[in-house]
Design a protein around this motif. Structure first.
Motif, mmCIF file in Angstrom:
data_model
loop_
_atom_site.group_PDB
_atom_site.id
_atom_site.type_symbol
_atom_site.label_atom_id
_atom_site.label_comp_id
_atom_site.label_asym_id
_atom_site.label_seq_id
_atom_site.Cartn_x
_atom_site.Cartn_y
_atom_site.Cartn_z
ATOM 1 N N ASN A 106 65.804 17.051 45.106
ATOM 2 C CA ASN A 106 65.098 18.264 45.361
ATOM 3 C C ASN A 106 65.693 19.458 46.027
ATOM 4 O O ASN A 106 65.718 20.596 45.437
ATOM 5 C CB ASN A 106 63.596 17.837 46.131
ATOM 6 N N ARG A 125 69.683 26.012 43.846
ATOM 7 C CA ARG A 125 69.812 26.336 42.390
ATOM 8 C C ARG A 125 68.966 27.623 41.964
ATOM 9 O O ARG A 125 69.109 28.685 41.570
ATOM 10 C CB ARG A 125 70.150 25.425 41.341
ATOM 11 N N PHE A 126 67.581 27.257 42.248
ATOM 12 C CA PHE A 126 66.345 28.125 41.911
ATOM 13 C C PHE A 126 65.833 28.850 43.110
ATOM 14 O O PHE A 126 64.975 29.590 42.704
ATOM 15 C CB PHE A 126 65.440 27.143 41.023
ATOM 16 N N GLN A 134 69.108 15.524 39.571
ATOM 17 C CA GLN A 134 69.368 16.091 40.997
ATOM 18 C C GLN A 134 68.379 16.127 41.663
ATOM 19 O O GLN A 134 67.146 15.842 41.398
ATOM 20 C CB GLN A 134 69.232 17.613 40.377
ATOM 21 N N ASP A 174 68.991 20.042 45.898
ATOM 22 C CA ASP A 174 70.042 20.607 44.582
ATOM 23 C C ASP A 174 68.996 21.629 44.048
ATOM 24 O O ASP A 174 69.635 22.717 43.682
ATOM 25 C CB ASP A 174 70.509 19.552 43.837
ATOM 26 N N ILE A 175 67.937 21.441 43.546
ATOM 27 C CA ILE A 175 67.190 22.298 42.611
ATOM 28 C C ILE A 175 66.595 23.496 43.814
ATOM 29 O O ILE A 175 66.707 24.791 43.151
ATOM 30 C CB ILE A 175 65.799 21.636 42.236
ATOM 31 N N SER A 234 66.515 20.074 34.345
ATOM 32 C CA SER A 234 67.653 20.068 35.139
ATOM 33 C C SER A 234 67.648 18.856 35.941
ATOM 34 O O SER A 234 68.611 18.053 36.176
ATOM 35 C CB SER A 234 67.805 21.360 36.074
ATOM 36 N N ILE A 235 66.252 18.272 36.674
ATOM 37 C CA ILE A 235 66.184 17.262 37.268
ATOM 38 C C ILE A 235 66.297 16.049 36.300
ATOM 39 O O ILE A 235 67.066 14.885 36.676
ATOM 40 C CB ILE A 235 64.999 17.269 37.912
ATOM 41 N N ILE A 241 59.219 23.248 44.312
ATOM 42 C CA ILE A 241 59.767 22.446 43.195
ATOM 43 C C ILE A 241 59.040 20.942 43.095
ATOM 44 O O ILE A 241 59.002 20.826 41.820
ATOM 45 C CB ILE A 241 61.331 22.067 43.637
ATOM 46 N N GLY A 279 66.562 32.146 40.390
ATOM 47 C CA GLY A 279 66.402 31.003 39.613
ATOM 48 C C GLY A 279 65.919 31.889 38.212
ATOM 49 O O GLY A 279 66.549 31.204 37.123
ATOM 50 N N MET A 314 63.742 23.862 35.488
ATOM 51 C CA MET A 314 63.824 22.940 36.844
ATOM 52 C C MET A 314 63.480 21.591 36.158
ATOM 53 O O MET A 314 64.136 20.851 36.665
ATOM 54 C CB MET A 314 62.737 23.396 37.872
#
Length: 407
Positions: free
Chosen positions: A115, A121-122, A113, A117-118, A107-108, A129, A51, A104
């Motif tokens: 949890n 990605r990260f 998005q 999905d994050i 992005s949410i 998260i 991330g 993060m």
């Protein structure tokens, strides 16, 4: 003798087949258990692009990437991280720095998005998260108390947009107008036990949000957390009635523009030759005056600033249109956070695509602030603004006489 031997051979064949089948099933079970144990022992987040590396790559890449990923220009993103660190106590760690935490969070909000999905990605766990999201949320809420409020002497002065308008009708009729007031419905996710209270006019669960903005498309007041079934006038009355809501009441002679949803219930409507049309909300002063057709057209165009402001906010922060599963109080905090970020970007962005697309007026002016003017509402208390009918009737007659004499 022969039949007996044949029977014995058949029994041996059956027993051998059963043994082989059991042995095969045992091997299959052991293999699956071994695979399951192996998977349990595997590290889940193994992407080579962490991330932190991804955030650095976005910030160093084409400017469009930062706007698409984080909903703001690169310089504004860095400014936001610096302000949250220096002024509002947001602290990173060795594993997750400030840039990644804020990335993060936005992005949410920007892409609605989940949890999971994050996590992908990260490359962090779901618990990490969630914990960091709430940590950044609290810091942004502290920021909102300083940034969502009237700027400088804006409550006492004619806005530059009106003062410098090319049409004299605006400068004459609305010289005392300092902003617009309206409500909007934001997506809400609630359990079955509360769903009925949050069902709005469109048949879906929403929260009713009241906001005031100036003519620079900056929020100056927010009341969030009301159930979607709550009437607009009830939300406004609560803000006017409860002192802790710190509604920015206009000084004598100044007012906000409103629509009929608020005016009907608060008495701010006046007859005009047998018809009824909108007049501004004001505090101990007189409304704008002028010919009906000029006033109505200018009124509609000026009041449109609050609709454009809502439009930019919802375009930037898609979570407002598709709220994810948070506690309802956290959902109200998210609304305030999105509007605080809206103001922050408006102040710091020299050129922002979303604001440009809406065709807004320029910012400029004094960005200094006074007292905080927003708060999440407490839906457990039903407070109403009591209006005396006799006094209000006299009040409307007085407005009608003033408007008639202005023709």
């Amino acid at each position: 003798m022969n039949s007996s031997s044949s029977s014995s051979d058949d029994d041996d064949g059956v027993d051998l087949s059963q043994i082989l089948l059991l042995h095969f099933l045992k091997r299959q079970f052991e293999d699956r258990g071994s695979i399951s144990r192996s998977r349990r022992n595997m590290q889940c987040r193994t992407c080579t692009l962490t991330g932190r590396d991804w955030v650095a790559d976005v910030l160093q890449g084409h400017p469009v990437r930062c706007h698409e990923a984080f909903r703001m220009p690169v310089e504004v993103f860095h400014a936001l991280c610096g302000v949250l660190l220096d002024d509002y106590g947001l602290i990173g760690s060795d594993n997750v720095g400030i840039l990644e935490m804020v990335a993060m969070f936005v992005s949410i909000l920007g892409h609605a998005q989940a949890n999971r999905d994050i996590q992908e990605r990260f490359q962090h766990s779901g618990e990490t998260i969630s914990r960091l999201f709430h940590k950044v949320l609290l810091a942004v809420l502290k920021l909102s108390k300083d940034i969502i409020q009237p700027r400088g002497k804006s409550l006492h002065e004619t806005p530059r947009y009106i003062r410098e308008h090319s049409k004299i009708s605006y400068r004459i009729c609305f010289k005392d107008c300092i902003g617009a007031l309206d409500g909007t419905h934001i997506s809400a996710m609630v359990g079955p036990e509360n769903r009925q209270r949050y069902i709005g006019r469109k048949g879906v669960a929403t929260q009713n949000v009241l906001a005031v903005c100036d003519f620079d498309m900056m929020y100056t007041y927010i009341s969030a957390g009301w159930e979607g079934s709550a009437h607009d006038s009830r939300v406004l009355e609560h803000s006017l009635r409860v002192e802790r809501m710190k509604f920015p009441k206009p000084p004598r002679g100044k007012y906000y523009l409103v629509d009929a949803g608020y005016a009907n219930k608060t008495g701010f409507l006046a007859p005009y030759k047998g018809e009824r049309y909108h007049v501004p909300v004001f505090q101990n002063g007189a409304p704008a005056s002028g010919p009906r057709e000029v006033f109505n057209k200018a009124h509609a165009r000026l009041r449109n600033v609050i609709e454009r402001t809502f439009g930019v906010t919802k375009k930037k922060w898609r979570i407002l249109n598709a709220m994810t599963s948070y506690d309802i109080k956290v959902q109200a905090m998210i609304v305030i956070a999105c509007m605080a970020l809206h103001n922050f970007i408006r102040i710091h962005a020299v050129n922002d695509v979303d604001f440009n697309d809406i065709g807004s007026t320029s910012t400029g002016g004094d960005h200094s602030v006074s007292d905080p003017v927003h708060e999440v509402t407490d839906n457990g208390v039903d407070e109403y603004l009591v209006i005396d009918d006799a006094n209000m009737a006299q009040f409307r007659d007085m407005l009608a006489d003033q408007l008639s004499s202005a023709i």
